[in-house]
Design a protein around this motif. Structure first.
Motif, PDB file in Angstrom:
ATOM      1  N   GLY A  34      12.532  37.842 124.539  1.00  0.00           N
ATOM      2  CA  GLY A  34      13.470  37.180 123.632  1.00  0.00           C
ATOM      3  C   GLY A  34      14.454  38.157 123.031  1.00  0.00           C
ATOM      4  N   ARG A  35      13.953  39.320 122.585  1.00  0.00           N
ATOM      5  CA  ARG A  35      14.869  40.306 121.998  1.00  0.00           C
ATOM      6  C   ARG A  35      15.793  40.886 123.056  1.00  0.00           C
ATOM      7  N   GLY A  36      15.256  41.095 124.271  1.00  0.00           N
ATOM      8  CA  GLY A  36      16.099  41.594 125.355  1.00  0.00           C
ATOM      9  C   GLY A  36      17.239  40.642 125.670  1.00  0.00           C
ATOM     10  N   TYR A  37      16.929  39.339 125.673  1.00  0.00           N
ATOM     11  CA  TYR A  37      17.959  38.336 125.958  1.00  0.00           C
ATOM     12  C   TYR A  37      19.027  38.340 124.869  1.00  0.00           C
ATOM     13  N   ALA A  38      18.601  38.440 123.607  1.00  0.00           N
ATOM     14  CA  ALA A  38      19.565  38.485 122.505  1.00  0.00           C
ATOM     15  C   ALA A  38      20.424  39.741 122.601  1.00  0.00           C
ATOM     16  N   ARG A  39      19.819  40.849 122.999  1.00  0.00           N
ATOM     17  CA  ARG A  39      20.586  42.094 123.156  1.00  0.00           C
ATOM     18  C   ARG A  39      21.595  41.978 124.298  1.00  0.00           C
ATOM     19  N   MET A  40      21.198  41.325 125.378  1.00  0.00           N
ATOM     20  CA  MET A  40      22.143  41.105 126.478  1.00  0.00           C
ATOM     21  C   MET A  40      23.327  40.285 126.007  1.00  0.00           C
ATOM     22  N   ARG A  41      23.057  39.238 125.264  1.00  0.00           N
ATOM     23  CA  ARG A  41      24.134  38.371 124.790  1.00  0.00           C
ATOM     24  C   ARG A  41      25.025  39.094 123.787  1.00  0.00           C
ATOM     25  N   LYS A  42      24.489  40.106 123.130  1.00  0.00           N
ATOM     26  CA  LYS A  42      25.274  40.884 122.185  1.00  0.00           C
ATOM     27  C   LYS A  42      26.074  41.977 122.896  1.00  0.00           C
ATOM     28  N   GLY A  43      25.809  42.169 124.191  1.00  0.00           N
ATOM     29  CA  GLY A  43      26.530  43.186 124.944  1.00  0.00           C
ATOM     30  C   GLY A  43      25.829  44.517 125.000  1.00  0.00           C
ATOM     31  N   ASP A  44      24.491  44.502 124.919  1.00  0.00           N
ATOM     32  CA  ASP A  44      23.706  45.739 124.947  1.00  0.00           C
ATOM     33  C   ASP A  44      22.733  45.693 126.133  1.00  0.00           C
ATOM     34  N   PRO A  45      23.234  45.889 127.370  1.00  0.00           N
ATOM     35  CA  PRO A  45      22.343  45.817 128.531  1.00  0.00           C
ATOM     36  C   PRO A  45      21.291  46.919 128.554  1.00  0.00           C
ATOM     37  N   ASP A  46      21.614  48.083 127.984  1.00  0.00           N
ATOM     38  CA  ASP A  46      20.632  49.167 127.953  1.00  0.00           C
ATOM     39  C   ASP A  46      19.437  48.794 127.075  1.00  0.00           C
ATOM     40  N   GLY A  47      19.733  48.247 125.889  1.00  0.00           N
ATOM     41  CA  GLY A  47      18.652  47.789 125.020  1.00  0.00           C
ATOM     42  C   GLY A  47      17.844  46.685 125.667  1.00  0.00           C
ATOM     43  N   ALA A  48      18.542  45.785 126.356  1.00  0.00           N
ATOM     44  CA  ALA A  48      17.865  44.697 127.049  1.00  0.00           C
ATOM     45  C   ALA A  48      16.939  45.236 128.137  1.00  0.00           C
ATOM     46  N   LEU A  49      17.430  46.199 128.923  1.00  0.00           N
ATOM     47  CA  LEU A  49      16.607  46.798 129.983  1.00  0.00           C
ATOM     48  C   LEU A  49      15.328  47.399 129.407  1.00  0.00           C
ATOM     49  N   THR A  50      15.449  48.087 128.286  1.00  0.00           N
ATOM     50  CA  THR A  50      14.278  48.688 127.643  1.00  0.00           C
ATOM     51  C   THR A  50      13.260  47.624 127.267  1.00  0.00           C
ATOM     52  N   ASP A  51      13.753  46.522 126.680  1.00  0.00           N
ATOM     53  CA  ASP A  51      12.840  45.450 126.255  1.00  0.00           C
ATOM     54  C   ASP A  51      12.188  44.762 127.448  1.00  0.00           C
ATOM     55  N   TYR A  52      12.976  44.457 128.471  1.00  0.00           N
ATOM     56  CA  TYR A  52      12.402  43.770 129.633  1.00  0.00           C
ATOM     57  C   TYR A  52      11.371  44.656 130.339  1.00  0.00           C
ATOM     58  N   THR A  53      11.666  45.948 130.430  1.00  0.00           N
ATOM     59  CA  THR A  53      10.739  46.861 131.089  1.00  0.00           C
ATOM     60  C   THR A  53       9.426  46.952 130.319  1.00  0.00           C
ATOM     61  N   LYS A  54       9.521  47.013 128.992  1.00  0.00           N
ATOM     62  CA  LYS A  54       8.311  47.037 128.164  1.00  0.00           C
ATOM     63  C   LYS A  54       7.535  45.737 128.316  1.00  0.00           C
ATOM     64  N   ALA A  55       8.232  44.620 128.384  1.00  0.00           N
ATOM     65  CA  ALA A  55       7.569  43.328 128.571  1.00  0.00           C
ATOM     66  C   ALA A  55       6.800  43.307 129.891  1.00  0.00           C
ATOM     67  N   ILE A  56       7.387  43.878 130.933  1.00  0.00           N
ATOM     68  CA  ILE A  56       6.734  43.916 132.244  1.00  0.00           C
ATOM     69  C   ILE A  56       5.502  44.817 132.214  1.00  0.00           C
ATOM     70  N   GLU A  57       5.567  45.892 131.439  1.00  0.00           N
ATOM     71  CA  GLU A  57       4.387  46.757 131.291  1.00  0.00           C
ATOM     72  C   GLU A  57       3.229  45.991 130.649  1.00  0.00           C
ATOM     73  N   ILE A  58       3.570  45.140 129.681  1.00  0.00           N
ATOM     74  CA  ILE A  58       2.539  44.357 128.995  1.00  0.00           C
ATOM     75  C   ILE A  58       2.046  43.223 129.876  1.00  0.00           C
ATOM     76  N   ASN A  59       2.981  42.561 130.560  1.00  0.00           N
ATOM     77  CA  ASN A  59       2.621  41.417 131.417  1.00  0.00           C
ATOM     78  C   ASN A  59       3.364  41.520 132.742  1.00  0.00           C
ATOM     79  N   PRO A  60       2.737  42.136 133.729  1.00  0.00           N
ATOM     80  CA  PRO A  60       3.390  42.307 135.039  1.00  0.00           C
ATOM     81  C   PRO A  60       3.636  41.006 135.785  1.00  0.00           C
ATOM     82  N   ARG A  61       3.192  39.880 135.222  1.00  0.00           N
ATOM     83  CA  ARG A  61       3.416  38.574 135.850  1.00  0.00           C
ATOM     84  C   ARG A  61       4.423  37.740 135.053  1.00  0.00           C
ATOM     85  N   SER A  62       5.224  38.392 134.237  1.00  0.00           N
ATOM     86  CA  SER A  62       6.225  37.671 133.438  1.00  0.00           C
ATOM     87  C   SER A  62       7.455  37.372 134.288  1.00  0.00           C
ATOM     88  N   PHE A  63       7.590  36.137 134.706  1.00  0.00           N
ATOM     89  CA  PHE A  63       8.753  35.730 135.497  1.00  0.00           C
ATOM     90  C   PHE A  63      10.054  36.021 134.755  1.00  0.00           C
TER      91      PHE A  63
END
Length: 318
Positions: free
Chosen positions: A169-198
């Motif tokens: 959710g935070r990654g998506y909000a960061r993307m919409r704000k124009g912060d793809p780097d912040g979004a990448l960090t959040d999505y990558t962390k989410a995948i570390e926590i749940n490798p099955r997160s579509f």
């Protein structure tokens, strides 16, 4: 010895009978409540609804019965009924969970402001309620209030750091704000926590695409469709990138899969036609364009421009 008058004795007896009956009804209501809860957990919404209705008939002042019936009605998309039940539950016992679920029902109904008000009330009752911050963050992001949404997601993460959905959710909000780097960090962390997160893979693909990492984006879409092989949008987006990378056969395959899953996707037909045109399969391409325009005539101007460009490029490069 003090003597009681006959009317007073009768009144006491009546009160005892009433209290005893209330206790019996409450116990019976709890039995129906417990059975309905198990049915709800098993997905038997009709059975659960019947038991919660009976619990309310037996004891109309027991908040848990209204709360649980509200959960059933929400899952049945009866949002007005759910909101009514959560409201009654709040009147009887104003707990944070009831505000949270009434807020969710209001959001599903399209009342974002009402939802935000309920999530805020839940937070006032429990300022460490991670789910309330998360839900309010989603509603705020929907209202294009990205800064406030990011703040709520961040607080939710502080309270419950192992929730992949909150990082998404935070990654998506960061993307919409124009912060793809912040979004990448959040999505990558989410995948570390749940490798099955579509959603983490799907959304990270867009962040990588925005950063110009086409191969990385394709890899993420590939992982997304491995997790959910029925998501037409992921195949469609991967098809666009396959075409951009020059893998025309891969693009055709992805657009075909998109159409198999969603036969009403006009853009998938149009894009498949473009790839066929690039391959020199003009007759097959024209059939795709005709199908696309029958579904969505608004595509015509852009489609014609792209066709003309491809034909022009072919003439200049025999």
């Amino acid at each position: 010895m003090r003597r009681f008058s006959l009317p007073l004795l009768l009144l006491c007896c009546l009160l005892n009978v009433v209290l005893a009956r209330a206790q019996v009804n409450r116990r019976a209501a709890i039995d129906h409540l417990n059975r309905g809860t198990k049915e709800l957990e098993m997905g038997d919404l009709a059975g659960a609804l019947a038991d919660f209705n009976r619990a309310i008939e037996l004891d109309p002042n027991y908040s848990a019965s209204y709360f649980n019936r509200g959960l059933v009605r929400k899952r049945q998309a009866d949002y007005d009924g759910a909101i009514s039940d959560f409201t009654k539950a709040i009147e009887l016992n104003p707990i944070a969970e009831a505000y949270l679920d009434r807020g969710a029902a209001r959001k599903d109904k399209g009342d974002r402001d009402g939802a935000i008000a309920d999530y805020t009330k839940a937070i006032e009752l429990n300022d460490e309620y991670a789910d309330a911050y998360y839900n309010r963050g989603i509603a705020l992001d929907d209202k294009d209030e990205q800064d406030r949404a990011i703040s709520d997601f961040t607080r939710s993460i502080e309270l419950s750091p192992q929730q992949a959905k909150t990082l998404v959710g935070r990654g998506y909000a960061r993307m919409r704000k124009g912060d793809p780097d912040g979004a990448l960090t959040d999505y990558t962390k989410a995948i570390e926590i749940n490798p099955r997160s579509f959603l983490a893979f799907y959304n990270r693909a867009f962040a990588r695409k925005q950063k110009g990492d086409i191969d990385g984006a394709i890899a993420d879409f590939t992982k997304a469709v491995e997790i959910d092989e029925k998501d037409a949008d992921a195949f469609y987006e991967r098809g666009i990138l396959q075409g951009a990378r020059g893998d025309l056969d891969g693009a055709i395959s992805d657009f075909s899969k998109t159409i198999e899953l969603n036969p009403r996707n006009a853009r998938a037909y149009a894009n498949r036609g473009m790839i066929m045109l690039l391959q020199g399969r003009d007759a097959a391409a024209q059939k795709e364009f005709d199908t696309a325009l029958k579904m969505d005539a608004a595509l015509d101007p852009d489609l014609q421009n792209r066709i003309n460009q491809i034909v022009k490029d072919r003439k200049s490069k025999p």
